[in-house]
Design a protein around this motif. Sequence first.
Motif, PDB file in Angstrom:
ATOM      1  N   GLY A  23       5.792 -36.810  24.521  1.00  0.00           N
ATOM      2  CA  GLY A  23       6.783 -35.900  25.069  1.00  0.00           C
ATOM      3  C   GLY A  23       7.749 -35.437  23.996  1.00  0.00           C
ATOM      4  O   GLY A  23       8.086 -36.179  23.078  1.00  0.00           O
ATOM      5  N   GLY A  24       8.155 -34.218  24.081  1.00  0.00           N
ATOM      6  CA  GLY A  24       9.138 -33.688  23.171  1.00  0.00           C
ATOM      7  C   GLY A  24       8.596 -33.145  21.861  1.00  0.00           C
ATOM      8  O   GLY A  24       9.347 -32.568  21.088  1.00  0.00           O
ATOM      9  N   ALA A  25       7.323 -33.344  21.583  1.00  0.00           N
ATOM     10  CA  ALA A  25       6.760 -32.824  20.334  1.00  0.00           C
ATOM     11  C   ALA A  25       6.530 -31.322  20.491  1.00  0.00           C
ATOM     12  O   ALA A  25       5.856 -30.894  21.418  1.00  0.00           O
ATOM     13  N   PRO A  26       7.100 -30.518  19.602  1.00  0.00           N
ATOM     14  CA  PRO A  26       6.924 -29.069  19.712  1.00  0.00           C
ATOM     15  C   PRO A  26       5.523 -28.660  19.245  1.00  0.00           C
ATOM     16  O   PRO A  26       4.864 -29.391  18.505  1.00  0.00           O
ATOM     17  N   PRO A  27       5.063 -27.486  19.673  1.00  0.00           N
ATOM     18  CA  PRO A  27       3.780 -26.977  19.174  1.00  0.00           C
ATOM     19  C   PRO A  27       3.808 -26.883  17.645  1.00  0.00           C
ATOM     20  O   PRO A  27       4.859 -26.674  17.043  1.00  0.00           O
ATOM     21  N   ILE A  28       2.658 -27.051  17.030  1.00  0.00           N
ATOM     22  CA  ILE A  28       2.540 -26.952  15.577  1.00  0.00           C
ATOM     23  C   ILE A  28       1.869 -25.631  15.242  1.00  0.00           C
ATOM     24  O   ILE A  28       0.695 -25.433  15.575  1.00  0.00           O
ATOM     25  N   PRO A  29       2.601 -24.694  14.619  1.00  0.00           N
ATOM     26  CA  PRO A  29       1.996 -23.405  14.278  1.00  0.00           C
ATOM     27  C   PRO A  29       0.914 -23.553  13.208  1.00  0.00           C
ATOM     28  O   PRO A  29       1.105 -24.238  12.209  1.00  0.00           O
ATOM     29  N   LEU A  30      -0.225 -22.913  13.433  1.00  0.00           N
ATOM     30  CA  LEU A  30      -1.305 -22.875  12.445  1.00  0.00           C
ATOM     31  C   LEU A  30      -1.413 -21.499  11.814  1.00  0.00           C
ATOM     32  O   LEU A  30      -2.259 -21.280  10.965  1.00  0.00           O
ATOM     33  N   GLY A  31      -0.590 -20.612  12.259  1.00  0.00           N
ATOM     34  CA  GLY A  31      -0.606 -19.235  11.792  1.00  0.00           C
ATOM     35  C   GLY A  31       0.091 -18.380  12.824  1.00  0.00           C
ATOM     36  O   GLY A  31       0.742 -18.894  13.739  1.00  0.00           O
ATOM     37  N   GLN A  32      -0.052 -17.094  12.687  1.00  0.00           N
ATOM     38  CA  GLN A  32       0.630 -16.170  13.578  1.00  0.00           C
ATOM     39  C   GLN A  32       0.068 -16.199  14.998  1.00  0.00           C
ATOM     40  O   GLN A  32       0.769 -15.919  15.954  1.00  0.00           O
ATOM     41  N   PHE A  33      -1.219 -16.569  15.149  1.00  0.00           N
ATOM     42  CA  PHE A  33      -1.874 -16.479  16.446  1.00  0.00           C
ATOM     43  C   PHE A  33      -2.317 -17.823  17.017  1.00  0.00           C
ATOM     44  O   PHE A  33      -2.780 -17.884  18.143  1.00  0.00           O
ATOM     45  N   LEU A  34      -2.224 -18.890  16.246  1.00  0.00           N
ATOM     46  CA  LEU A  34      -2.722 -20.190  16.692  1.00  0.00           C
ATOM     47  C   LEU A  34      -1.653 -21.265  16.564  1.00  0.00           C
ATOM     48  O   LEU A  34      -0.928 -21.320  15.571  1.00  0.00           O
TER      49      LEU A  34
END
Length: 152
Positions: A23-34
């Motif tokens: 819980g509480g872990a933000p999404p991890i961006p892999l790029g502009q679309f993922l």
Amino acid sequence: MAVVGLVIDQAAKLWSVGYFSGGGAPPIPLGQFLDLVLVWNKGVSYGLFQQTTELGRWGLAGFTILASIFIWFWSTRSTNRLEAFCLGLVLSGALSNGWDRLYYGQVVDYIYFHVGEFSWYVFNLADVWIVLGAAGLLLDTLFIGKNREERP
């Protein structure tokens, strides 16, 4: 191929569940679309046929087992490398998502595809293997296989 794809996807799923389940872990961006996220899918592709009962869960798991057996038998009769490789991809995806259904009761999805504010799809590498394998089989059936048969 089936074992390699299964291991890679299951490792990514294990990491995703461990990282995001607290819980509480933000999404991890892999790029502009993922982005990497955690979504539990009780249905099939695109979240279709959501199953909220144990009967539905086991029905989808049973279907996955039968489909995997069919794909495996098909692969044992394959006469060319492309077809065998593509069937291995499809089988690895089916086995990995099937394992999730048996172990978690639902499928672990962790790759979020979006464009700007448009949220399109959350999927996993098993889904990628299935799509690539199916596309390769289609390509082989429609184009490559015909050329192979026409050669002297």
